[in-house]
Motif scaffolding. Structure first.
Motif, mmCIF file in Angstrom:
data_model
loop_
_atom_site.group_PDB
_atom_site.id
_atom_site.type_symbol
_atom_site.label_atom_id
_atom_site.label_comp_id
_atom_site.label_asym_id
_atom_site.label_seq_id
_atom_site.Cartn_x
_atom_site.Cartn_y
_atom_site.Cartn_z
ATOM 1 N N LYS A 111 -12.321 9.657 -78.255
ATOM 2 C CA LYS A 111 -11.538 8.748 -77.685
ATOM 3 C C LYS A 111 -10.120 8.600 -78.187
ATOM 4 C CE LYS A 111 -15.561 5.562 -77.632
ATOM 5 N NZ LYS A 111 -15.893 4.068 -77.996
ATOM 6 N N VAL A 112 -9.989 9.468 -79.496
ATOM 7 C CA VAL A 112 -8.695 9.483 -80.037
ATOM 8 C C VAL A 112 -7.827 10.622 -79.155
ATOM 9 C CG1 VAL A 112 -6.939 10.118 -81.770
ATOM 10 C CG2 VAL A 112 -9.158 8.690 -82.333
ATOM 11 N N LEU A 113 -8.388 11.645 -78.724
ATOM 12 C CA LEU A 113 -7.872 12.765 -77.915
ATOM 13 C C LEU A 113 -7.680 12.389 -76.488
ATOM 14 C CD1 LEU A 113 -9.903 15.437 -79.119
ATOM 15 C CD2 LEU A 113 -7.715 14.928 -80.044
ATOM 16 N N GLU A 114 -8.551 11.577 -75.952
ATOM 17 C CA GLU A 114 -8.335 11.340 -74.477
ATOM 18 C C GLU A 114 -7.273 10.100 -74.253
ATOM 19 O OE1 GLU A 114 -11.433 9.676 -71.019
ATOM 20 O OE2 GLU A 114 -11.381 8.565 -73.029
ATOM 21 N N TYR A 115 -6.918 9.267 -75.372
ATOM 22 C CA TYR A 115 -5.825 8.222 -75.352
ATOM 23 C C TYR A 115 -4.710 9.036 -75.600
ATOM 24 C CZ TYR A 115 -2.613 4.884 -76.961
ATOM 25 O OH TYR A 115 -1.376 4.128 -76.872
ATOM 26 N N CYS A 116 -4.623 9.714 -76.555
ATOM 27 C CA CYS A 116 -3.469 10.389 -76.858
ATOM 28 C C CYS A 116 -2.556 11.378 -75.711
ATOM 29 C CB CYS A 116 -3.300 11.383 -78.137
ATOM 30 S SG CYS A 116 -3.526 10.126 -79.421
ATOM 31 N N ALA A 117 -3.780 12.062 -74.786
ATOM 32 C CA ALA A 117 -3.381 13.136 -74.110
ATOM 33 C C ALA A 117 -2.990 12.199 -72.745
ATOM 34 C CB ALA A 117 -4.761 13.859 -73.453
ATOM 35 N N SER A 118 -3.273 10.873 -72.730
ATOM 36 C CA SER A 118 -2.734 10.101 -71.359
ATOM 37 C C SER A 118 -1.243 9.446 -71.769
ATOM 38 C CB SER A 118 -3.343 8.627 -71.578
ATOM 39 O OG SER A 118 -3.077 7.786 -72.559
ATOM 40 N N LEU A 119 -0.676 9.830 -73.020
ATOM 41 C CA LEU A 119 0.696 9.696 -73.408
ATOM 42 C C LEU A 119 1.533 10.844 -73.184
ATOM 43 C CD1 LEU A 119 0.016 7.642 -76.526
ATOM 44 C CD2 LEU A 119 0.218 6.621 -74.363
ATOM 45 N N GLY A 120 0.897 11.938 -73.397
ATOM 46 C CA GLY A 120 2.011 13.223 -73.153
ATOM 47 C C GLY A 120 0.982 14.401 -73.636
ATOM 48 N N ASP A 121 1.745 15.442 -73.898
ATOM 49 C CA ASP A 121 1.112 16.679 -74.193
ATOM 50 C C ASP A 121 0.486 16.743 -75.772
ATOM 51 O OD1 ASP A 121 0.288 19.669 -73.675
ATOM 52 O OD2 ASP A 121 2.221 20.287 -74.563
ATOM 53 N N ILE A 122 -0.772 16.962 -75.887
ATOM 54 C CA ILE A 122 -1.242 16.806 -77.323
ATOM 55 C C ILE A 122 -1.345 18.409 -77.623
ATOM 56 C CG2 ILE A 122 -2.407 14.813 -77.120
ATOM 57 C CD1 ILE A 122 -4.914 16.175 -76.847
ATOM 58 N N HIS A 123 -1.154 18.818 -79.142
ATOM 59 C CA HIS A 123 -1.408 19.982 -79.588
ATOM 60 C C HIS A 123 -1.650 19.911 -80.794
ATOM 61 C CE1 HIS A 123 2.960 20.310 -80.694
ATOM 62 N NE2 HIS A 123 3.253 19.502 -79.451
ATOM 63 N N ASP A 124 -1.570 21.171 -81.482
ATOM 64 C CA ASP A 124 -2.142 21.100 -82.984
ATOM 65 C C ASP A 124 -3.357 20.235 -83.341
ATOM 66 O OD1 ASP A 124 -0.134 22.937 -83.284
ATOM 67 O OD2 ASP A 124 1.245 21.685 -84.457
ATOM 68 N N VAL A 125 -4.285 19.999 -82.698
ATOM 69 C CA VAL A 125 -5.407 19.455 -82.746
ATOM 70 C C VAL A 125 -6.261 19.969 -83.816
ATOM 71 C CG1 VAL A 125 -7.339 18.529 -81.578
ATOM 72 C CG2 VAL A 125 -5.227 18.669 -80.362
ATOM 73 N N VAL A 126 -6.664 18.973 -84.677
ATOM 74 C CA VAL A 126 -7.640 19.227 -85.832
ATOM 75 C C VAL A 126 -8.681 18.221 -85.784
ATOM 76 C CG1 VAL A 126 -7.943 19.816 -88.203
ATOM 77 C CG2 VAL A 126 -5.938 20.711 -87.079
ATOM 78 N N VAL A 127 -9.638 18.534 -85.818
ATOM 79 C CA VAL A 127 -11.135 17.631 -86.045
ATOM 80 C C VAL A 127 -12.176 18.040 -86.849
ATOM 81 C CG1 VAL A 127 -12.857 16.297 -84.822
ATOM 82 C CG2 VAL A 127 -10.999 16.695 -83.747
ATOM 83 N N GLU A 128 -12.081 17.652 -88.045
ATOM 84 C CA GLU A 128 -13.036 18.108 -89.174
ATOM 85 C C GLU A 128 -13.721 17.093 -89.741
ATOM 86 O OE1 GLU A 128 -9.723 20.918 -91.871
ATOM 87 O OE2 GLU A 128 -9.795 18.856 -92.280
ATOM 88 N N ASN A 129 -14.914 17.550 -89.781
ATOM 89 C CA ASN A 129 -16.216 16.724 -90.367
ATOM 90 C C ASN A 129 -16.140 16.572 -91.759
ATOM 91 O OD1 ASN A 129 -18.671 16.135 -91.158
ATOM 92 N ND2 ASN A 129 -19.820 17.059 -89.357
#
Length: 83
Positions: free
Chosen positions: A55-73
């Motif tokens: 949900k965070v990624l989807e929202y942020c992608a709606s604002l611009g180009d997302i990069h340096d994405v890290v999702v850690e468990n």
């Protein structure tokens, strides 16, 4: 056990970005904690603990180009495993 399992971090690159608007949207619409949204009108760094990182990624992608994405468990990390 952690309340929020995933440490979600990314950069949003765009135009007319607002830290306050990003913070408000995420706080009101995505369950989690430890939110940081820091940057300026062209680049914002996001850090957020949640169980729904998509949900965070989807929202942020709606604002611009997302990069340096890290999702850690973080739950795996707390158990000595790779996150």
């Amino acid at each position: 056990m952690l309340a929020y399992k995933f440490d979600t971090q990314l950069l949003i690159e765009g135009e007319d970005l607002s830290e306050d608007a990003v913070t408000e949207y995420i706080t009101e619409n995505i369950e989690g904690d430890c939110l940081l949204a820091v940057g300026d009108e062209e680049l914002i760094k996001i850090h957020f603990h949640t169980n729904t990182p998509w949900k965070v990624l989807e929202y942020c992608a709606s604002l611009g180009d997302i990069h340096d994405v890290v999702v850690e468990n973080m739950e795996r990390q707390a158990n000595g495993l790779q996150g």
